[in-house]
Scaffold this motif. Structure first.
Motif, mmCIF file in Angstrom:
data_model
loop_
_atom_site.group_PDB
_atom_site.id
_atom_site.type_symbol
_atom_site.label_atom_id
_atom_site.label_comp_id
_atom_site.label_asym_id
_atom_site.label_seq_id
_atom_site.Cartn_x
_atom_site.Cartn_y
_atom_site.Cartn_z
ATOM 1 N N LYS A 177 -33.341 -67.575 61.233
ATOM 2 C CA LYS A 177 -33.308 -68.990 61.952
ATOM 3 C C LYS A 177 -32.082 -69.132 62.598
ATOM 4 N N ILE A 178 -32.113 -70.115 63.704
ATOM 5 C CA ILE A 178 -30.801 -70.480 64.216
ATOM 6 C C ILE A 178 -31.117 -72.110 64.019
ATOM 7 N N ASP A 179 -29.813 -72.736 63.763
ATOM 8 C CA ASP A 179 -29.984 -74.195 63.575
ATOM 9 C C ASP A 179 -28.773 -74.924 64.487
ATOM 10 N N GLY A 180 -28.784 -76.046 64.516
ATOM 11 C CA GLY A 180 -27.699 -76.909 65.099
ATOM 12 C C GLY A 180 -28.110 -78.273 64.844
ATOM 13 N N HIS A 181 -26.736 -78.912 65.298
ATOM 14 C CA HIS A 181 -27.141 -80.489 65.251
ATOM 15 C C HIS A 181 -26.538 -80.970 66.769
ATOM 16 N N VAL A 182 -26.996 -81.946 66.954
ATOM 17 C CA VAL A 182 -26.627 -82.982 68.107
ATOM 18 C C VAL A 182 -26.211 -84.235 67.575
ATOM 19 N N TRP A 183 -24.912 -84.405 67.622
ATOM 20 C CA TRP A 183 -24.331 -85.778 67.136
ATOM 21 C C TRP A 183 -24.314 -86.866 68.263
ATOM 22 N N VAL A 184 -25.237 -87.962 68.179
ATOM 23 C CA VAL A 184 -25.416 -88.750 69.501
ATOM 24 C C VAL A 184 -24.903 -90.162 68.796
ATOM 25 N N PRO A 185 -23.925 -90.650 69.707
ATOM 26 C CA PRO A 185 -23.430 -91.967 69.393
ATOM 27 C C PRO A 185 -24.278 -93.179 69.295
ATOM 28 N N ILE A 186 -24.400 -93.852 68.411
ATOM 29 C CA ILE A 186 -25.292 -95.157 68.391
ATOM 30 C C ILE A 186 -24.189 -96.224 68.983
ATOM 31 N N ASP A 187 -23.169 -96.017 68.550
ATOM 32 C CA ASP A 187 -21.924 -96.966 69.174
ATOM 33 C C ASP A 187 -20.620 -96.262 68.441
ATOM 34 N N ASP A 188 -19.485 -96.755 68.448
ATOM 35 C CA ASP A 188 -18.167 -96.271 68.022
ATOM 36 C C ASP A 188 -18.247 -96.045 66.575
ATOM 37 N N GLU A 189 -19.170 -96.676 65.827
ATOM 38 C CA GLU A 189 -18.711 -96.543 64.295
ATOM 39 C C GLU A 189 -20.098 -96.000 63.814
ATOM 40 N N HIS A 190 -21.243 -95.625 64.550
ATOM 41 C CA HIS A 190 -22.364 -95.041 63.919
ATOM 42 C C HIS A 190 -22.841 -94.031 64.958
ATOM 43 N N CYS A 191 -23.572 -93.058 64.167
ATOM 44 C CA CYS A 191 -24.045 -91.706 65.147
ATOM 45 C C CYS A 191 -25.414 -91.291 64.403
ATOM 46 N N TRP A 192 -26.184 -90.817 65.158
ATOM 47 C CA TRP A 192 -27.327 -90.175 64.965
ATOM 48 C C TRP A 192 -27.416 -88.520 64.693
ATOM 49 N N VAL A 193 -27.675 -88.025 63.750
ATOM 50 C CA VAL A 193 -27.288 -86.469 63.622
ATOM 51 C C VAL A 193 -28.753 -86.086 63.873
ATOM 52 N N TYR A 194 -29.108 -85.269 65.076
ATOM 53 C CA TYR A 194 -30.402 -84.629 65.168
ATOM 54 C C TYR A 194 -30.094 -83.012 64.562
ATOM 55 N N ASN A 195 -30.994 -82.683 63.796
ATOM 56 C CA ASN A 195 -30.805 -81.614 63.030
ATOM 57 C C ASN A 195 -32.054 -80.758 63.483
ATOM 58 N N TRP A 196 -31.734 -79.625 64.361
ATOM 59 C CA TRP A 196 -32.770 -78.952 64.653
ATOM 60 C C TRP A 196 -32.812 -77.354 63.966
ATOM 61 N N ALA A 197 -34.036 -76.448 64.123
ATOM 62 C CA ALA A 197 -33.729 -75.408 63.679
ATOM 63 C C ALA A 197 -35.075 -74.553 64.453
ATOM 64 N N TYR A 198 -34.847 -73.246 64.422
ATOM 65 C CA TYR A 198 -36.006 -72.473 65.133
ATOM 66 C C TYR A 198 -35.871 -71.208 64.603
ATOM 67 N N GLY A 199 -37.006 -70.351 64.377
ATOM 68 C CA GLY A 199 -37.150 -68.962 63.974
ATOM 69 C C GLY A 199 -37.326 -68.064 65.031
ATOM 70 N N TYR A 200 -36.791 -67.209 65.209
ATOM 71 C CA TYR A 200 -37.014 -66.062 66.394
ATOM 72 C C TYR A 200 -37.648 -64.731 66.048
ATOM 73 N N ASP A 201 -38.183 -64.736 64.884
ATOM 74 C CA ASP A 201 -38.884 -63.632 64.358
ATOM 75 C C ASP A 201 -40.198 -64.057 64.711
ATOM 76 N N GLU A 202 -41.042 -63.671 65.683
ATOM 77 C CA GLU A 202 -42.306 -64.024 65.883
ATOM 78 C C GLU A 202 -43.261 -64.059 64.713
ATOM 79 N N ASN A 203 -43.064 -63.036 63.933
ATOM 80 C CA ASN A 203 -43.740 -62.793 62.825
ATOM 81 C C ASN A 203 -43.464 -64.134 61.441
ATOM 82 N N ALA A 204 -42.349 -64.713 61.738
ATOM 83 C CA ALA A 204 -41.842 -65.462 60.594
ATOM 84 C C ALA A 204 -41.547 -66.730 61.220
ATOM 85 N N PRO A 205 -42.770 -67.650 61.252
ATOM 86 C CA PRO A 205 -42.890 -69.080 61.640
ATOM 87 C C PRO A 205 -42.205 -70.112 60.719
ATOM 88 N N LEU A 206 -41.737 -71.205 61.060
ATOM 89 C CA LEU A 206 -41.144 -72.062 59.973
ATOM 90 C C LEU A 206 -42.332 -72.974 59.532
#
Ligand code: FES
Ligand SMILES: [Fe+2]
Length: 423
Positions: free
Chosen positions: A257-286
């Protein structure tokens, strides 16, 4: 180390700040699609780039993102009625569609010219990969919609979650770009020398700027014949992409799988972390069981969150429930949950780290380059130019990879195929 003024330029994200105007030139995740499960369902509060907003899914199923306060007398639209393609303020009944037009003004005489004049601030949205994205910048600069490979993977192979983090987005993202820490902070089996990242604790890091940000590699010694190379991407302005496709033996992982994050500012002192993942082997779904296992390993499984929130039970207020006995005997930190360990360090720096007081080493190369590119892009925006990576086309076909490379081999050629998107 960073000059204090440069630090300020990077970390401030509110309207009118240079860093905020820069961040507004890119599409940003606003909410998870799952937070707005049905048309005409309850509106959701969204704070983004220090602006208070409300998201609602209208009758047509399209997500609206509007000012949190009614333009009449600033009543909270959170309490609004989501009905017939619009949100009605429950104070005096003014109703607004998703574009921010006032479509009904029942407290005023029929035909009032006021109705055409009043506008509710509204931002465009698009929905991709389980995420509602928004663009908050000037309309004439709006780039095409986001198109990363993780947004195109089929739902059976893709997953996204989000977590609240109590610090500025930049120091959270620096944690993500800092590959060297994984041999220490995430060492959950003290004394185990078999784990790939424990065999060599001082990876060689190389950074190659690209049109979208940069590609960087970390190379560790694996065994006599091989090195273990991880190739990551930093995608401007706030995303990291990495791969987990190789088992410690050097064989392909069962569910690559390949994963990543997007760090999105809520404001100067807080953020949302979007945590994503996807599998690339067609025979191995998540599968749901696999997703639950990886989320739990990361520290944000179903039992780890405060119910009804995206906040961890292990958090800054309780020192992330550090267990000093565990720290003495089995794990480096004594803190359970891989990303919880990250958060403990990132939040523990204080809400906005003072980068003028750092001493950076060679393992910080990726971070230094990120800051340089971000400052350069802020200057570009100030000069009226397009910042790096604003066109999704430039990151459309990238993919991260990790694997063994025979000593003396070049990953650029050996990984060439693996580094291209196939979904
Ligand atoms: S404050 Fe919203 S209608 Fe009056
Ligand atoms: Fe980490």
């Amino acid at each position: 180390m960073l000059k204090r003024e440069d630090n300020e330029r990077l970390v401030r994200v509110g309207p009118g700040t240079v860093g905020g105007e820069f961040m507004r030139r890119y599409w940003q995740p606003a909410v998870l699609s799952s937070e707005l499960p049905e048309p005409d369902g309850p509106p959701v509060r969204v704070r983004l780039l220090a602006e208070d907003l409300i998201a609602f899914r209208d009758t047509a199923g399209t997500v609206a993102l509007v000012d949190a306060y009614c333009p009449h007398r600033r009543a909270p639209l959170f309490y609004g009625r989501n009905e017939e393609c619009g949100l009605r303020c429950v104070y005096h009944g003014w109703k607004f569609d998703r574009a921010g037009n006032c479509v009904d003004m029942p407290s005023e005489p029929p035909g009032t010219p006021l109705q055409a004049k009043v506008k509710l601030r509204a931002y465009p949205t698009c929905e991709r990969g389980g995420v509602v994205w928004t663009y908050m910048g000037p309309e004439d600069k709006r780039p095409p919609e986001p198109d990363f490979e993780w947004l195109r993977a089929p739902p059976t192979h893709q997953f996204v979650s989000k977590t609240f983090e109590h610090c500025n987005y930049l120091q959270a993202m620096e944690g993500g770009l800092d590959t060297a820490h994984s041999s220490f902070l995430h060492d959950n089996r003290l004394g185990d020398t078999v784990a790939l990242r424990s065999r060599d604790r001082a990876p060689r890091i190389a950074v190659e700027p690209t049109d979208y940000g940069y590609r960087y590699s970390s190379t560790r010694s694996a065994d006599e014949a091989n090195e273990y190379v991880r190739v990551y991407h930093f995608v401007m302005p706030n995303q990291q992409i990495r791969a987990m496709t190789t088992a410690p033996s050097g064989e392909r992982a069962e569910v690559p799988k390949i994963d990543g994050h997007v760090w999105v500012p809520i404001d100067d002192e807080h953020c949302w972390v979007y945590n994503w993942a996807y599998g690339y082997d067609e025979n191995a779904p998540l599968t749901p069981a696999f997703i639950e296992a990886i989320e739990t390993f990361a520290g944000r499984g179903p039992d780890d969150l405060i119910p009804g929130t995206f906040k961890l039970k292990r958090n800054l207020e309780n020192d992330f429930m550090i267990d000093r006995e565990l720290q003495k005997t089995s794990t480096y930190t004594g803190i359970t949950g891989l990303n919880t360990q990250d958060m403990a360090l990132q939040e523990g720096m204080g809400p906005i780290v003072d980068r003028s007081r750092e001493f950076l080493g060679s393992s910080d190369r990726a971070i230094v380059t990120m800051r340089r590119l971000m400052l350069e892009a802020i200057r570009a925006v100030e000069a009226g130019d397009a910042p790096r990576g604003v066109n999704p086309e430039v990151a459309r076909d990238i993919r991260a990879h990790d694997g063994y490379v025979p000593r003396g081999g070049d990953w650029h050629t050996l990984f060439a195929d693996e580094l291209k998107a196939r979904w």
